[in-house]
Enzyme design. Structure first.
Site, short mmCIF file in Angstrom:
data_model
loop_
_atom_site.label_atom_id
_atom_site.label_comp_id
_atom_site.label_asym_id
_atom_site.label_seq_id
_atom_site.Cartn_x
_atom_site.Cartn_y
_atom_site.Cartn_z
N TYR A 138 35.29 68.24 6.06
CA TYR A 138 34.64 69.41 6.64
C TYR A 138 34.19 70.31 5.51
O TYR A 138 34.98 70.63 4.61
CB TYR A 138 35.63 70.16 7.54
N ASP A 231 34.98 70.39 -2.99
CA ASP A 231 35.10 71.48 -2.02
C ASP A 231 36.57 71.87 -1.96
O ASP A 231 37.37 71.24 -1.27
CB ASP A 231 34.58 71.03 -0.64
N LYS A 259 38.75 80.86 1.54
CA LYS A 259 40.12 81.05 2.07
C LYS A 259 41.00 81.92 1.16
O LYS A 259 40.85 83.13 1.18
CB LYS A 259 40.71 79.69 2.44
C1 PLP Z 1 37.39 76.20 5.89
C2 PLP Z 1 36.59 75.27 5.08
C3 PLP Z 1 35.22 75.47 4.84
C4 PLP Z 1 34.44 76.56 5.51
O1 PLP Z 1 34.85 77.83 5.13
P1 PLP Z 1 34.50 79.07 6.08
O2 PLP Z 1 34.97 80.26 5.30
O3 PLP Z 1 35.25 78.84 7.34
O4 PLP Z 1 33.03 79.05 6.29
C5 PLP Z 1 34.56 74.61 3.97
N1 PLP Z 1 35.21 73.61 3.37
C6 PLP Z 1 36.52 73.37 3.59
C7 PLP Z 1 37.20 72.26 2.86
C8 PLP Z 1 37.24 74.18 4.46
O5 PLP Z 1 38.52 73.91 4.70
#
Ligand code: PLP
Length: 417
Positions: A138, A231, A259
């Site tokens: 994701y 990511d 986060k």
């Molecule tokens: C949560 C998440 C995102 C998206 O971040 P948001 O602040 O919710 O837009 C992207 N990549 C990873 C791996 C995530 O866990």
């Protein structure tokens, strides 16, 4: 009003009663009243040990005093300026000091924006269009990456409203698979701009990389002039001060974070080597912008959070994680169950399958009805985990012995039932 009534009410005004899909579960989600340390309290007067931690950000626990103080101080001075501040430099320096691949950083508002911008930058840098992502990973909710995505979308068909023209340049391969990467690159290396990877997959539960897999991705991307994007929106500042790249000793070209970075406030970032980062406007011509980029409240919270992280901090978190994972393993063995406990450091998940989980297809074999029962049993015992099999549980520094013991008791009982 109680949670049940609030949910009925909220469904009239918010699609599905929530502002992000995973938050809605049957029969109704609890509505939060407040949270402190490792505990979250609902409007019905219940108290839960929290392993959701807002889906990752609250690594120090809720309402950390130093973060609260920093935010209060800043808010008195104004909450948004649209002009640069010295604190942005301070936070950038701290990020660059901690994160191996970071020479420069651009602060944005979310992880979604961070990956969107990183992909644009990789495409601009290479002059190529295609990007490679792993099934079940994701990278936020924007169109380019909303294909076989983890997080809530798991098990659902890909979203309507995403034109196939947008995703035709997104190539999917299974995680932890060497041949899939080699074959793909052999066939299409001239077209691939970037591989984007969650170094530890945290949006279909928790799937660590096979030993050497991240090194392999680093080498093959280097050899073929493909940009490697980690990511680290979850793993950044969670696995180590320098994230998964420090933990595994593999340095990507670009990293996206979020986060934890914002200390509980909205924030994301894109960081990497200078030759990439200097292509971003206004230094270069790769466009990226945001009204709230580098917002002083988020920056203050991020600074106050990052300043509290050090090696000992991560050692302590790991000890807690090991304690829980070992405890759960013992429970599984005692009860002669065939479930999989996955995770590392302060991340974990229990999969209701007898198959070792190395990728999306393994994760999908999990018995989600059993997970849902487990989730509700834990709630009954005052333990809150994310309501989906395909999310990851997190531990904070505030989780004490008492909470961990209570959690193991609750898990033992839930699995027995
Ligand atoms: C949560 C998440 C995102 C998206 O971040 P948001 O602040 O919710 O837009 C992207 N990549 C990873 C791996 C995530 O866990």
């Amino acid at each position: 009003m109680r949670s049940q009534d609030l949910f009925k009410e909220s469904k009239k005004y918010l699609p599905g009663g929530v502002d992000s899909p995973v938050r809605a579960y049957e029969p109704y989600p609890f509505f939060a009243e407040r949270a402190n340390g490792s505990h979250i309290y609902d409007v019905d007067g219940r108290d839960y040990v929290d392993y959701c931690l807002a889906y990752g950000p609250m690594v120090l626990g809720h309402a950390n005093p130093k973060v609260t103080e920093a935010v209060k101080e800043q808010i008195e001075l104004g909450s948004a300026y649209g002009v640069p501040t010295e604190k942005e430099i301070e936070l950038a320096k701290l990020v660059i000091k901690k994160v191996p691949c970071a020479d420069m950083v651009r602060f944005v508002n979310s992880g979604t924006e961070a990956t969107m911008s990183a992909i644009r930058l990789a495409r601009a840098y290479t002059g190529r269009k295609k990007i490679v992502k792993f099934e079940g990973s994701y990278h936020g909710a924007h169109d380019y990456v909303l294909v076989k995505s983890g997080s809530g979308a798991m098990g659902l068909p890909d979203s309507p409203g995403v034109p196939e023209e947008t995703t035709k340049n997104t190539i999917l391969i299974p995680f932890n698979d060497y041949d899939a990467v080699t074959q793909l690159i052999n066939n299409q290396k001239e077209d691939i701009a970037a591989i984007i990877v969650e170094p530890v997959m945290g949006n279909i539960g928790c799937i660590p990389p096979k030993e050497g897999y991240l090194n392999f991705l680093r080498e093959i991307t280097n050899d073929n002039n493909i940009v490697l994007i980690f990511d680290e929106v979850i793993t950044g500042f969670r696995l180590a001060e320098g994230g998964a790249q420090e933990y595994y000793g593999v340095t990507p070209d670009l990293v996206t974070m979020g986060k934890i970075l914002g200390g509980g406030f909205p924030m994301g970032s894109l960081a990497g080597k200078k030759e990439y980062m200097e292509m971003i406007a206004p230094s270069g011509n790769v466009y990226q912008a945001g009204t709230f980029n580098g917002n002083p409240i988020s920056v203050s919270a991020g600074l106050a959070t990052l300043k509290q992280l050090n090696n000992n901090f991560y050692k302590e978190l790991s000890v807690k994680g090991d304690y829980l994972r070992e405890g759960i393993t013992n429970i599984i063995d005692e009860q002669d169950l065939q479930y999989q406990i996955a995770g590392l450091s302060s991340m974990f998940q229990l999969y209701f399958t007898n198959r070792e989980v190395m990728d999306y297809n393994d994760a999908k074999t999990s018995h989600t009805d059993s997970f849902t029962k487990y989730f509700h049993k834990l709630m009954d015992s005052g333990v809150f985990i994310p309501p989906s099999q395909f999310e990851c549980c997190f531990i904070s520094l505030s989780h004490g012995e008492e909470e961990l013991e209570h959690t193991l008791d609750a898990i033992k009982q839930a699995l027995k039932d």
